[in-house]
Scaffold this active site. Structure first.
Site: not given
Length: 335
Positions: A275, A159, A243
C-alpha cells in the site's frame, strides 16, 4: 423462554444502537488519521533538510480554513509539469518528502504538497466536504501562478489522496491536464467492510449486496467509483498487487468503470507493491511508467510550436470579417 428471546433481541438491538451512535460520533476519527501513533502532528522535517528548493504557501479554503502547503520546484524557472500531490491518509506531507524528492528528479517536475485541514500545520478538522474545498483552493492557487505552465497541472493521488484527486479532476476539466491514481479504494463505504468485516452487511457501495441500512450515517463516503466514470482527462492507474490495506480489486474496478468511455486510460500493476511502498517496489519501471504517461498526455509545448499556432490563429482572425484582433489594426478601444 419468551423472556430469554426478548432479552436477546433487546441485547442485539442495544448493540446496534450503540454501534450506530459510535459511528455517528467518531467516524471522522476512524476515517482520518492526521497523526501517526507515537509521533506529533508537527512536521518531522522540511524540504530544506533534503536540499529542495521550496516555499511555504498559506491558503484559505472557501469556508475560511487556513491551510499550509509546500511548493517544491525543480529549478527557479522550471516550466515543466507541475504535480499536485494528494497524500495517503495517515501522517502528514513531511512523511512523503523522500518520495517527492525522487519524483522531482525523475519526472523533472514541480510538486505542490497540500496539508489537508487538520493535518500538519493546517487548521480545522478533516471531513470530506472540507477536504474537497481544500483541494480546490490548492488548484486555484496553482492556476493563478505565473511562474509555472498552468496547462501542465497533473493531479496525483494515493489511497485517500486518489479519492480527493478524482473529485477535483472531475470538477475542473479545464484546469487539470491528467490524473494519476495509486492504490485507491472504490469508496469508504466498501472499505468499511474490508477493515471491519461485520459492517459489510450494513454499509456498502454501489456493488454491495447487503441491505446498506447504515449508509446514510456515513459523512465521508468518498465514492471514487462513481466519480471516475465522469472524468474525461487521461488517467494512469498504478496498482500494487501486494496492497495489504486496499484490495487490488478496487483499482481494477475503478479502471473498468472508466475504460468503457475514456480511451486515454492506462492500468499498470506492480507485483511486489504494497500500500505505501509501490513507488519503492516498482523501482525504475514505476517512474518510467509515470514519465511516459506525462510525456504522452501532458506534452511540453515548444516555443516555436506555440509561435506557429499564434501566427495561424492571427491569420485566421485577420481573414475574417473583422480585423480588430490583427496586430496592425487599431484597437477597438483603449484603457
Amino acid at each position: 423462554m419468551v423472556s430469554y428471546v426478548s432479552a436477546f433481541l433487546y441485547g442485539v438491538g442495544g448493540i446496534v444502537v450503540a454501534g450506530m451512535a459510535l459511528l455517528v460520533a467518531f467516524q471522522e476519527k476512524l476515517v482520518y488519521v492526521p497523526v501517526l501513533p507515537g509521533l506529533t502532528k508537527s512536521y518531522s522535517i522540511t524540504p530544506a533538510r533534503l536540499r529542495l528548493l521550496y516555499e511555504d504557501v498559506w491558503l484559505r479554503s472557501s469556508d475560511g480554513v487556513r491551510l499550509h502547503a509546500w511548493f517544491i520546484k525543480l529549478l527557479p524557472e522550471c516550466r515543466g509539469p507541475t504535480v499536485l500531490f494528494f497524500q495517503e491518509n495517515a501522517g502528514n506531507i513531511a512523511h512523503r518528502l523522500e518520495m517527492v524528492r525522487i519524483m522531482i528528479q525523475r519526472l523533472q517536475c514541480n510538486v505542490f504538497m497540500l496539508s489537508y485541514r487538520g493535518y500538519g500545520a493546517s487548521d480545522g478538522y478533516p471531513s470530506q466536504h472540507g477536504i474537497a474545498k481544500d483541494a480546490q483552493a490548492a488548484l486555484d492557487h496553482l492556476s493563478q501562478r505565473t511562474d509555472i505552465d498552468t496547462s501542465r497541472i497533473v493531479v496525483f493521488g494515493r489511497s485517500l489522496g486518489g479519492a480527493v484527486g478524482a473529485l477535483l479532476t472531475k470538477n475542473n476539466p479545464d484546469k487539470v491536464a491528467a490524473l494519476i491514481l495509486e492504490n485507491t479504494f472504490t469508496s469508504i463505504l466498501d472499505m468499511a467492510g474490508v477493515l471491519l468485516p461485520f459492517l459489510k452487511w450494513f454499509i456498502g457501495g454501489t456493488g454491495s449486496k447487503g441491505p446498506k441500512i447504515l449508509n446514510f450515517l456515513v459523512r465521508s463516503p468518498w465514492s471514487t467509483i462513481d466519480i471516475v466514470g465522469q472524468i474525461n482527462q487521461p488517467i494512469l492507474f498504478l496498482s500494487g498487487l501486494q496492497d495489504e490495506m486496499v484490495p487490488p480489486s478496487h483499482m481494477q474496478m475503478l479502471y473498468a468503470k472508466v475504460a468503457s468511455h475514456n480511451r486515454e486510460c492506462i492500468f499498470v500493476e506492480f507485483p511486489n507493491g504494497m500500500h505505501m511502498d509501490t513507488w519503492l517496489a516498482g523501482g525504475d519501471h514505476y517512474w518510467r511508467t509515470i514519465q511516459q504517461f506525462i510525456g504522452n498526455h501532458v506534452p511540453e509545448v515548444k516555443e516555436h510550436e506555440s509561435s506557429h499556432d499564434d501566427k495561424a490563429l492571427e491569420s485566421e482572425l485577420c481573414d475574417g470579417p473583422s480585423s480588430t484582433h490583427c496586430p496592425n489594426s487599431p484597437p477597438l478601444f483603449t484603457l
